[in-house]
Design an enzyme around this catalytic site. Structure first.
Site, PDB file in Angstrom:
ATOM      1  N   ALA A  66       9.787   3.175   5.320  1.00 61.82           N
ATOM      2  CA  ALA A  66       8.159   3.173   4.952  1.00 61.82           C
ATOM      3  C   ALA A  66       7.692   1.826   4.450  1.00 61.82           C
ATOM      4  CB  ALA A  66       7.871   4.323   4.224  1.00 61.82           C
ATOM      5  N   GLY A 112      12.314   6.689   5.870  1.00 67.33           N
ATOM      6  CA  GLY A 112      11.035   7.381   6.914  1.00 67.33           C
ATOM      7  C   GLY A 112      11.441   7.288   8.589  1.00 67.33           C
ATOM      8  N   GLU A 115      13.786   9.862   9.041  1.00 70.33           N
ATOM      9  CA  GLU A 115      13.068  11.248   8.897  1.00 70.33           C
ATOM     10  C   GLU A 115      12.330  11.317  10.207  1.00 70.33           C
ATOM     11  OE1 GLU A 115      11.947  12.251   4.572  1.00 70.33           O
ATOM     12  OE2 GLU A 115      11.660  10.231   4.902  1.00 70.33           O
ATOM     13  N   GLU A 135      16.733   6.297  -0.125  1.00 74.97           N
ATOM     14  CA  GLU A 135      15.758   6.684  -1.016  1.00 74.97           C
ATOM     15  C   GLU A 135      16.237   6.505  -2.491  1.00 74.97           C
ATOM     16  OE1 GLU A 135      13.665   8.183   2.719  1.00 74.97           O
ATOM     17  OE2 GLU A 135      15.722   7.832   1.565  1.00 74.97           O
TER      18      GLU A 135
END
Length: 260
Positions: A66, A112, A115, A135
């Site tokens: 992200a 992300g 994901e 993360e």
């Protein structure tokens, strides 16, 4: 429609969605997530789309996480809303799409990005791709469904290790653990992904949608997956595709499915 962060192309009823922020390693920002929501939801009832392939621009990254700069100063409430909005509007929409969605992981799929790939129904990876959920090295945990989908795909023990160490794994390890379905050379990646989509597209679109819903029910909170399977199985009997499939089988001819 033209998008600022996505390249969209429909070839042979396959909608290719390329995340096009190569200078940022295709990192997901709010604008990109909004565009993904728009194009994925828009494809749901588009008869010109039989399946979707999501990939990243260039050879370095699928999506390298992200855009951290957008949430670096967030408080707990803002973080909660960030995760909830992303999950509901993008990742869950992809997972619950009634048409097959394949992630073609062409490079780094981190945070992300991984994901996003895990929300797709099937994942194929280039041989040089690397994947991870880093993360915890930022004082965070995955917030777009990563803790749940990784556990479903590779098991609790492996998911615990991968998330808590923040280590990356290569494409072969991802294949060995079940995180990806296939590994191909980079130059073959999109061709092989398209071949897989095309094979699925020869089957009943109505039944494929029923299968997706039944499979997803296996991990849905508060839903009996077996009852969902029974319901979706029964729904097939009322479809035109079922009547066509049976007629074609008995006549020893190729079925011409309509998705109804």
């Amino acid at each position: 429609m033209n998008y600022s962060n996505l390249l969209i192309e429909n070839r042979e009823r396959i909608l290719y969605i390329t995340i096009n922020r190569e200078s940022k390693l295709n990192a997901l920002n709010k604008a990109t997530l909004a565009e993904l929501h728009d194009v994925v939801t828009g494809s749901t009832h588009d008869d010109e789309v039989g399946g979707l392939i999501i990939t990243g621009a260039g050879q370095k990254a699928f999506v390298a996480g992200a855009d951290i700069s957008e949430f670096a100063d967030f408080n707990a409430d803002e973080g909660r809303e960030l995760a909830r909005e992303g999950q509901i509007k993008v990742f869950d929409v992809i997972q619950n799409h009634s048409k097959p969605v394949i992630a073609a992981i062409n490079g780094f799929a981190l945070g992300g990005g991984l994901e996003l790939a895990m929300a797709c129904h099937i994942r194929v990876a280039a041989s040089g791709a690397k994947m991870g959920l880093p993360e915890v090295s930022l004082g965070l945990i995955p917030g777009y469904g990563g803790t749940q989908r990784l556990t479903e795909l590779i098991g609790k023990g492996r998911a615990m290790e991968m998330i808590m160490t923040a280590d990356m794994i290569n494409a072969e390890e991802a294949y060995r653990t079940g995180l990806v379905n296939h590994v191909f050379e980079f130059d073959e990646l999109l061709t092989k992904a398209a071949e897989l989509i095309k094979k699925i597209m020869t089957r009943s679109p109505f039944a494929v949608g029923c299968a997706i819903r039944a499979i997803n029910a296996a991990s849905a909170d508060g839903i009996d997956g077996y009852e969902t399977e029974i319901s979706e199985f029964s729904n097939c009997f009322g479809s035109e595709d079922f009547r066509e499939g049976v007629a074609a089988f008995l006549a020893k001819r190729k079925a011409e499915f309509t998705g109804r």
